[in-house]
Each structure stands twice: as C-alpha cells, then as structure tokens.
Design a protein around this motif. Structure first.
Motif, mmCIF file in Angstrom:
data_model
loop_
_atom_site.group_PDB
_atom_site.id
_atom_site.type_symbol
_atom_site.label_atom_id
_atom_site.label_comp_id
_atom_site.label_asym_id
_atom_site.label_seq_id
_atom_site.Cartn_x
_atom_site.Cartn_y
_atom_site.Cartn_z
ATOM 1 N N TYR A 14 13.806 3.114 -43.395
ATOM 2 C CA TYR A 14 13.547 2.073 -44.211
ATOM 3 C C TYR A 14 12.887 0.974 -43.983
ATOM 4 N N ARG A 15 12.681 0.521 -44.911
ATOM 5 C CA ARG A 15 12.094 -1.281 -45.140
ATOM 6 C C ARG A 15 12.802 -2.011 -45.243
ATOM 7 N N PHE A 16 12.258 -2.988 -44.886
ATOM 8 C CA PHE A 16 13.336 -4.941 -45.097
ATOM 9 C C PHE A 16 12.433 -5.994 -45.095
ATOM 10 N N ASP A 17 12.749 -6.332 -46.415
ATOM 11 C CA ASP A 17 12.032 -7.345 -46.653
ATOM 12 C C ASP A 17 12.904 -8.916 -45.407
ATOM 13 N N VAL A 18 11.747 -9.514 -45.418
ATOM 14 C CA VAL A 18 12.533 -10.682 -44.115
ATOM 15 C C VAL A 18 12.196 -11.588 -44.857
ATOM 16 N N THR A 19 13.472 -12.611 -44.115
ATOM 17 C CA THR A 19 13.635 -14.281 -44.981
ATOM 18 C C THR A 19 13.091 -14.689 -43.472
ATOM 19 N N ILE A 20 12.521 -16.006 -43.043
ATOM 20 C CA ILE A 20 12.308 -16.162 -41.938
ATOM 21 C C ILE A 20 13.244 -17.794 -42.112
ATOM 22 N N ASP A 21 14.634 -18.143 -41.252
ATOM 23 C CA ASP A 21 15.345 -18.903 -41.453
ATOM 24 C C ASP A 21 14.552 -20.143 -40.740
ATOM 25 N N SER A 22 14.202 -20.132 -39.853
ATOM 26 C CA SER A 22 13.927 -21.355 -39.103
ATOM 27 C C SER A 22 12.823 -21.115 -37.977
ATOM 28 N N THR A 23 12.399 -21.855 -37.586
ATOM 29 C CA THR A 23 10.495 -21.461 -36.847
ATOM 30 C C THR A 23 10.809 -22.794 -35.704
ATOM 31 N N ASP A 24 10.236 -22.943 -34.472
ATOM 32 C CA ASP A 24 10.826 -23.897 -33.374
ATOM 33 C C ASP A 24 9.594 -23.873 -32.792
ATOM 34 N N VAL A 25 8.412 -24.577 -32.877
ATOM 35 C CA VAL A 25 7.324 -24.143 -31.547
ATOM 36 C C VAL A 25 6.938 -25.344 -30.934
ATOM 37 N N VAL A 26 6.041 -25.217 -30.012
ATOM 38 C CA VAL A 26 5.504 -25.995 -29.197
ATOM 39 C C VAL A 26 4.339 -27.033 -29.810
ATOM 40 N N LYS A 27 4.589 -28.069 -29.875
ATOM 41 C CA LYS A 27 3.854 -28.676 -30.709
ATOM 42 C C LYS A 27 3.114 -29.873 -29.258
ATOM 43 N N VAL A 28 1.964 -30.392 -29.612
ATOM 44 C CA VAL A 28 1.157 -31.663 -28.818
ATOM 45 C C VAL A 28 0.680 -32.848 -29.610
ATOM 46 N N THR A 29 0.391 -33.728 -29.292
ATOM 47 C CA THR A 29 -0.788 -34.748 -29.690
ATOM 48 C C THR A 29 -0.887 -35.561 -28.809
ATOM 49 N N VAL A 30 -1.734 -36.633 -29.171
ATOM 50 C CA VAL A 30 -1.954 -37.803 -27.355
ATOM 51 C C VAL A 30 -2.358 -39.188 -29.224
ATOM 52 N N PRO A 31 -1.572 -39.380 -28.843
ATOM 53 C CA PRO A 31 -0.627 -41.086 -29.467
ATOM 54 C C PRO A 31 -2.401 -41.649 -28.878
ATOM 55 N N THR A 32 -2.119 -41.650 -27.710
ATOM 56 C CA THR A 32 -3.747 -43.006 -26.637
ATOM 57 C C THR A 32 -4.000 -42.442 -26.063
ATOM 58 N N VAL A 33 -5.220 -42.555 -26.435
ATOM 59 C CA VAL A 33 -7.106 -41.891 -26.306
ATOM 60 C C VAL A 33 -7.608 -43.497 -25.506
ATOM 61 N N TYR A 34 -7.297 -43.689 -24.655
ATOM 62 C CA TYR A 34 -7.792 -44.987 -23.504
ATOM 63 C C TYR A 34 -8.552 -44.096 -21.871
ATOM 64 N N SER A 35 -9.748 -44.912 -22.268
ATOM 65 C CA SER A 35 -11.150 -44.634 -20.720
ATOM 66 C C SER A 35 -9.781 -44.856 -19.845
ATOM 67 N N GLY A 36 -8.182 -44.976 -19.366
ATOM 68 C CA GLY A 36 -7.577 -45.075 -18.109
ATOM 69 C C GLY A 36 -6.336 -43.813 -18.106
ATOM 70 N N TYR A 37 -6.457 -43.456 -18.996
ATOM 71 C CA TYR A 37 -5.551 -42.855 -19.950
ATOM 72 C C TYR A 37 -5.307 -41.651 -20.533
ATOM 73 N N PHE A 38 -4.677 -40.844 -21.077
ATOM 74 C CA PHE A 38 -4.079 -40.236 -22.666
ATOM 75 C C PHE A 38 -2.514 -40.065 -22.325
ATOM 76 N N GLY A 39 -1.905 -40.822 -23.529
ATOM 77 C CA GLY A 39 -0.920 -41.230 -23.401
ATOM 78 C C GLY A 39 -0.443 -39.329 -24.366
ATOM 79 N N VAL A 40 0.753 -38.991 -23.684
ATOM 80 C CA VAL A 40 0.690 -37.287 -24.109
ATOM 81 C C VAL A 40 1.734 -37.602 -25.328
ATOM 82 N N SER A 41 2.607 -37.050 -26.183
ATOM 83 C CA SER A 41 3.625 -36.306 -27.411
ATOM 84 C C SER A 41 3.565 -35.260 -27.611
ATOM 85 N N TYR A 42 4.955 -34.778 -26.989
ATOM 86 C CA TYR A 42 4.762 -33.894 -27.951
ATOM 87 C C TYR A 42 6.783 -32.483 -27.339
#
Length: 247
Positions: A14-42
């Motif tokens: 048999y084959r099945f049609d599939v419904t994706i109910d939810s996804t949960d993945v790793v995400k990262v961004t960098v709100p602060t870009v400064y010469s002394g440090y990077f502020g990272v959110s994830y």
C-alpha cells in the motif's frame, strides 16, 4: 532497521497520502552584531535541553558554507533561555563575512583542525560587523517524499558544508506521539549520501489512518538501538497517514 522485530512481508503493498501535522526545527539568528561580541537567539525542538545536551554556538570566518576543518573564531555554550553571546577567540569581529552555527551537540578541535558533526542551523553574515546586507538564515528540514506500507523515502536538509554520511546522521520513526528525546525509535536508518540536502530511505511498517513522529539527527547513528544518540535532534515532524491505497 527496527526495534528488534522482523519486518512483515506484506501480501499487498500500500501507499499512503501523508498529512504533516506539525514541524519543530532548530533556528538561529543574530540580533546583535558588534565587534566585541555577537548576541545570538535560537529556538530548538520541544524537549531539548541546550545546556544539558552540550549545545554550542560556533562562529566561523567566511561562508556561507560551514568550512570543513576550520577552527572557530568564537564559540560559547548555548543556554536554556534561548539566548547567548559569543566573544572573539582573539581580537575583535570585523567587517569580513561570518557564519554563526548552532550545534546540537559538542564539537572538537585537535591538531589545528575542527570537527563539527552537530551543526543544525546557521546564520550567514555577508558583511560582518557594520555590514548592510541582510543576514541569511538556514534551518534544517525533514519531510516525506513517499510513504508505503514497508518503506518511507524521507527528504532532509542540513546547512551548506555539512556531510550527513560522514557525521553519522540518522532518521528515526516513532509510533503515535512519543517524544524522540525520551523513547527509542520503532525504526531507524542512517542518512545515505554526503549531500547536505537529499532523499534517504527507511524500511518501516506503516498503517493507514495512524499518527507517527519522525526526527532528523545530526549524528549518533548506531545499529544497536541502545547505542543511538537521541539528543542531537535537528528537526521533528508529526504526521498522519491517510487510508491505505493499493499500489
């Protein structure tokens, strides 16, 4: 592979049609870009413990790919609160490009090179400090190209520069709505091929009108289910199969 039971030989496939109910993945961004440090959110999948599972923030010069073997120019342990800051290993961050990578497990540096098998998501800063170009975000993905009674063809994606086969990346499948962090999978298989994006097969036993959870791991594959590393999760999907359709 499965949890110890032999796969059933189906008289009718048999084959099945599939419904994706939810996804949960790793995400990262960098709100602060400064010469002394990077502020990272994830953000990471529900059930992850960044501090307890040795999650890391790693900064590389260059990009947009994660450079193979390069030593980081900054790194810091991830905190459970979802934010961290990274200071330069030496000197200051500058106007050159950088890749900020979120690693869902430890990395190693030895002999002048680095190994980063657990990178799951990246933020590429084309202009570095003071740059006006937008930050380019890459997150992992797990999907289903085709589902049959005895086989799933998964789609997967990691950041540029990663080699899932070399890193022992793998995919697991759970019946119902079990947490991948807390329970061993019913079925599991390595990600085949060195490409950071592609298709990968898994022998399974699927039913119609049923719920399942799939998870993509950056590393930790083992033939022995008791030896699988279940903390390095890049992406989780919950899905439901439709009624069986004879092939």
């Amino acid at each position: 592979m499965n949890g110890g039971d032999d796969l059933i030989l189906f008289e009718v496939a048999y084959r099945f049609d599939v419904t994706i109910d939810s996804t949960d993945v790793v995400k990262v961004t960098v709100p602060t870009v400064y010469s002394g440090y990077f502020g990272v959110s994830y953000d990471t999948p529900n059930g992850n413990r960044p501090a307890g599972y040795e999650n890391q923030i790693v900064v590389f010069a260059g990009g947009p790919s994660v450079p193979a073997g390069a030593l980081p120019v900054g790194s810091a342990p991830a905190q459970d609160a979802g934010s961290a800051f990274v200071v330069p290993t030496t000197g200051q961050f500058s106007a050159q490009p950088y890749v900020v990578a979120y690693s869902v497990g430890p990395f190693t540096t030895a002999g002048g090179t680095g190994s980063y098998p657990n990178v799951a998501a990246t933020a590429y800063l084309p202009g570095g400090v003071g740059g006006s170009q937008p930050i380019q975000l890459t997150k992992p993905a797990l999907g289903i190209q085709a589902a049959q009674s005895g086989l799933i063809s998964w789609t997967y994606s990691f950041p540029l520069g990663t080699n899932p086969q070399l890193n022992n990346a793998w995919i697991g499948l759970w019946d119902g709505t079990l947490s991948p962090y807390a329970f061993a999978p019913a079925f599991w298989a390595p990600v085949l091929g060195p490409q950071c994006t592609g298709l990968s097969p898994m022998l399974v036993r699927l039913s119609g009108n049923a719920q399942y959870v799939g998870a993509l791991f950056t590393s930790g594959f083992n033939d022995d289910p008791s030896q699988l590393k279940r903390t390095a999760i890049a992406a989780v999907i919950a899905f439901t199969t439709g009624p069986p359709i004879p092939i």
